[in-house]
Write a protein that holds these residues in place. Sequence first.
Motif, PDB file in Angstrom:
ATOM      1  N   GLU A 649       5.515  11.935  -3.755  1.00  0.00           N
ATOM      2  CA  GLU A 649       4.159  11.878  -4.312  1.00  0.00           C
ATOM      3  C   GLU A 649       3.910  13.042  -5.265  1.00  0.00           C
ATOM      4  O   GLU A 649       3.312  12.880  -6.331  1.00  0.00           O
ATOM      5  N   GLY A 686      -2.232   5.425 -11.868  1.00  0.00           N
ATOM      6  CA  GLY A 686      -1.534   5.995 -10.731  1.00  0.00           C
ATOM      7  C   GLY A 686      -1.284   7.481 -10.916  1.00  0.00           C
ATOM      8  O   GLY A 686      -1.858   8.117 -11.802  1.00  0.00           O
ATOM      9  N   PRO A 687      -0.445   8.033 -10.033  1.00  0.00           N
ATOM     10  CA  PRO A 687       0.459   7.326  -9.121  1.00  0.00           C
ATOM     11  C   PRO A 687      -0.246   6.794  -7.876  1.00  0.00           C
ATOM     12  O   PRO A 687      -1.263   7.323  -7.443  1.00  0.00           O
ATOM     13  N   ALA A 688       0.324   5.755  -7.328  1.00  0.00           N
ATOM     14  CA  ALA A 688      -0.122   5.180  -6.070  1.00  0.00           C
ATOM     15  C   ALA A 688       1.096   4.682  -5.326  1.00  0.00           C
ATOM     16  O   ALA A 688       2.145   4.430  -5.928  1.00  0.00           O
ATOM     17  N   LEU A 703       3.847   4.673 -11.032  1.00  0.00           N
ATOM     18  CA  LEU A 703       2.928   4.797 -12.162  1.00  0.00           C
ATOM     19  C   LEU A 703       3.101   3.551 -13.014  1.00  0.00           C
ATOM     20  O   LEU A 703       4.218   3.065 -13.197  1.00  0.00           O
TER      21      LEU A 703
END
Length: 743
Positions: A649, A686-688, A703
């Motif tokens: 992350e 994102g990021p997610a 992303l």
Amino acid sequence: MSEASPSNAPQIADVLVPVAVDQPYSYRVPGSLHLEEGDFVAVSLRTREAFGVVWALRCGSGDNLKPIISRLEQPPLPKKLRALIDWVAAWTLAPRGNVLRMATRGAQESGEEPIRIGLRLTGVPPKRFTDARKRVLEAALSGLAIGKTELARQAGVSSSVIDALIDDGALETLALPPPKAAETPDPAFASPALSSDQAQAARSLSEAVAAHSFKPILLEGVTGSGKTEVYFEAVAQALREGGQALILMPEIALTAQFLERFAARFGHRPAEWHSGLSPRRRTRVWRGVAEGARVVAGARSALFLPFSDLRLIVVDEEHEQAYKQDDGVAYHARDMAVVRARIEACAVVLASATPSIETRENARQGRYAHLRLDSRFAGRDLPLIEAIDLRKDPAPRGKWISPRLVEALRQNFQRHEQALLFLNRRGYAPLTLCRACGHKFQCPNCSAWLVEHRVRRALVCHHCGHVERRPELCPVCGAPDSLSACGPGVERVAEEAAELFPDVRLLVLSSDMPGGTGRMRAELRAVAEHQFDLVIGTQLVAKGHNFPALTLVGVVDADIGLSNGDPRAAERTFQLLNQVAGRAGRGEKPGRALLQTFQKEHPVLRALLSGDFERFYREETQMRRDARLPPFGRLAAVIVAGPDRTAAETHARALARAACMAPEKCGWSVCAPGHIPSEDDIVVLGPAEAPIAMLRGKHRFRLLIKAPRRADLQGFLRQMLAKAVTARGGLTVSVDVDPQNFL
């Protein structure tokens, strides 16, 4: 490309090796060695010897460089294929060495060809005659040498009968020449009987091939309209001119039935290229193509074979997601086929009953020619498509086939007609849980449920391949007989169908059944010959097969795929359901398709039921245009994966920050988080966590880069990656330009 240097001048060769590097390595060319660009060479790579391809030659002494060890005997890699490798690497942001690896998988020798032994008649009578021996002698009357296994098969005898005839001196052995990649097809072998519409389309394709120039053509035709026979005539034109042709197909569509249709038209099968080839066979085909093998039918990787005189590329079922490779070099074979056709200055035909919106839009804007076949061959009717509203006519509790579909199947079997039940879900059930404590069986390596495969008595992850036995007791609470299968797969539907119709010959077709390509082809042939009354299958059965006796298709769950985050979900469901419905009524009798659904009002179901496909395409295209999604905008996915969730992350967030600094040189602005983007902005989402947050033991963050159509997306991505810190600690960063998979 460098100019040829004087033969007596020292040379340096820039050699690209098939490893994850983008730039060639420089080597000194020994004075005794004559090289050309494209030659295969042996070089020293760190502590080992490797092969590579000469990418460029230039003058220079290179006294401080390692020498090239030797020139290898493989045919050189053609200049146009090297240009394609450069183009694919630049487009996908993959290292050129990785793209070269795809193009040279069959180049390296896989050991010497074993000596093949043939048999032929000597004219000496055997010591005694039996019926079995007479059949062998009759089968060998042609005088041509024939292999022992093939002779035994033709005569219907065991190998011991052949051995006895050899011992008697009636047969002699001799060495056969090495097999060819394929025999040369004959364009005049059989003249097809085409309808007027087919003949007109065939003339247009043949003229495009004869023009010897880049010409992309969309061949759109309803299921059963005879698109294959039409593009076969374009293949015939390429053959008449002495050129080569490539037919790309989804691998599961490359069946014995297709190969036999090709042989019926041209006298011989094409060379095949797919994942089921042995290493020796792959080498034989690769070398055969380099030496001029005329026609290849293959899966997406056949696009990188070393054709020397390519006149035609056909992309059959061009809408298929299977043309996109997600692992390694993330390329789309349909799009790269168009690129290769432009490099080769040849025609490329994109064939489909349900073209992708990208291809249709290119045709609408005039970039591609557009040929249409609006009716089935020989005047046959398209299947009647009806919906079974499960809100009003549900299946019994714990069952999956509604009473209306059961009755339709019963009537079909009474008429001795074939039926297909379609469910795009492998295995027995997609989820297993404990009724006592609620425990759900999940893959230890992926954020995905384990799928029960009752035939194998196993729970399987369809993402990483993890397998474990289905336990008798719940592993959490220990309760016996508490495990429950939730939802249906094809095995469960087959179990229900066998209870309903115990006397019906039933076959389950799924890509994960044991036996590989050989079994799949044999079973598809058996279906076409009506050796089974009911076929239950996944999308494997929807890919261009011709089952003349099949008159009824029942879709067990037409809603699968409609409700997910994929922007192409509706389009893909429409294509798949139309394709599977099109298996019905391809013979003399009319066909019918029944779709079980809870969403009868959904635009996809509405289009299929009304037959108004143009309305669906208009609405779906307008939605893409409004959202500036492909083909009206550009997308790229960047996936950060690693064993540590926090590290993955953190690196993904660092990439997002680097993206805001990336547009300095590419002339485009990045929309800041929380702001409304303009039409000219590049948007970083994102990021997610990815929908599959863990895959093969690695945590994944994504992303999504959304850019205007005219933006230099690759330039933006290169700058973003260059400005970010280097990934360490087992982290990987993968880039997918124009992603097709959003999991």
